[in-house]
Design a protein around this motif. Sequence first.
Motif, PDB file in Angstrom:
ATOM      1  N   SER A 385       0.792  -1.238   0.000  1.00 29.84           N
ATOM      2  CA  SER A 385       0.000   0.000   0.000  1.00 29.84           C
ATOM      3  C   SER A 385       0.817   1.278   0.000  1.00 29.84           C
ATOM      4  N   THR A 386       2.071   1.212   0.361  1.00 30.00           N
ATOM      5  CA  THR A 386       2.933   2.400   0.345  1.00 30.00           C
ATOM      6  C   THR A 386       4.273   2.022  -0.270  1.00 30.00           C
ATOM      7  N   ASP A 412      -4.531   2.944   7.290  1.00 31.55           N
ATOM      8  CA  ASP A 412      -5.791   2.857   6.554  1.00 31.55           C
ATOM      9  C   ASP A 412      -5.591   2.785   5.043  1.00 31.55           C
ATOM     10  N   ARG A 413      -4.425   3.185   4.543  1.00 33.48           N
ATOM     11  CA  ARG A 413      -4.172   3.074   3.103  1.00 33.48           C
ATOM     12  C   ARG A 413      -4.103   1.626   2.648  1.00 33.48           C
TER      13      ARG A 413
END
Length: 426
Positions: A385-386, A412-413
């Motif tokens: 996600s990141t 939350d990402r």
Amino acid sequence: MVDLLLGQVIRFCDIPMTDQAFGMEHLTQGAVVVKDGRIVAVGPAEDVKRAWPQARLHDYGDKLISAGFIDAHVHFPQTAIIASWGKRLIDWLNAYTFPEEMRLADPLYAKTIAETYMDLALANGTTSMCSFCTVHPASVDAFFTAAQRRGLRAMGGKTCMDRNAPEGLRDSAQSAYDDSKALLHKWHGVDRLSYVITPRFSPTSTPDQLRALGDLWAEHPDCLMQTHLSEQTDEIAWVRSLFPQARDYLDTYEAFGLLGENGLYGHAIHLEPREIDRLSELNAGIAHCPTSNTFIGSGLFDMAGMVGRTRVGLATDTGGGSSFSMLRTMAAAYEIGQLRGTPLHPAFLWWLATQGSARSLKIDDRVGNIAVGLEADLIVVDLASTPAIRQRMSRADSFTEALFATIMMGDDRAIASVWVNGEKHH
């Protein structure tokens, strides 16, 4: 309509305590079929697609399909004061918690906070929670109304206090009983909602109030009862001074009918041997709140010593806890395990935030896992996600190693999609 979700799948058949993640099943190319709010099929993608050719397809690629996270102990009224600088527990309650909770006497403000909390919880992949409300019945109505509107399986109750709290937050033994009983009859068993009898903790209830709530629990033994236990050493000393006849902290509940299998005791860090034995004997529930325990400086919960003896769930303890994210909470549980010399496996951490929490709340026959017949509360997790997580995952040698990167660095990402009771929420 029948929905078919494709992606990696994680589910559990046992507690995965070993380094080999025994008890966890991982499907690299898996599928979950949802119909009428329930899981009706799970298995290898090609087999399931062949069996359900008419299902509406949701292809999540290599993202991970999991049961939704379950937060076993939260204070939704403290949403607005999360991450407030504090000292010890009692100072923090007096400086932040009690003034904020008094504001929820206003039903409109209570509604605003409940709506905000629910949105933040869902954004972080939490699909069920057990919350303390405030002393005001309107706060319970606000909490359950917000949960009901979203179709959530939610649990909560009016917090009862008749001493050692500001006047605006105190009730009485009789009003605690009357209000709790009325709210129980109003909400318990409605849709996916359950009422929980809720004395805050022994220092803020007189013996008369504890006895009244014990009587109410005896009248409604199918309900859960939630409270706090042995969070800080100075709190325990305070309890000893208020209940000099008690054998220990747990005895202040046991003496008034507030100890049982359907009891859920938050924190439980500094337990005496007798207390551990009684909790184990009754198979009572414990909510481990690691970000709260570190944030307020409470101590290090003995996960390895307790999980094999009684039911243990994971909790954010918002707003004593410093995050709405169960991912961050898993990371904190790992860190506390390290400080105790008992590293927790990534599969166990994930189990703890899903099936473990469901077990602690006695709802594991309905939610907390991916299995045929369970309610379809699901999340889809992006394991890249990141940029920081993505570069770490690219070097992972196993699924659990990749999962661990999201546990330690995710937020939350990482929550790509949320399904509540078979309906796609986002």
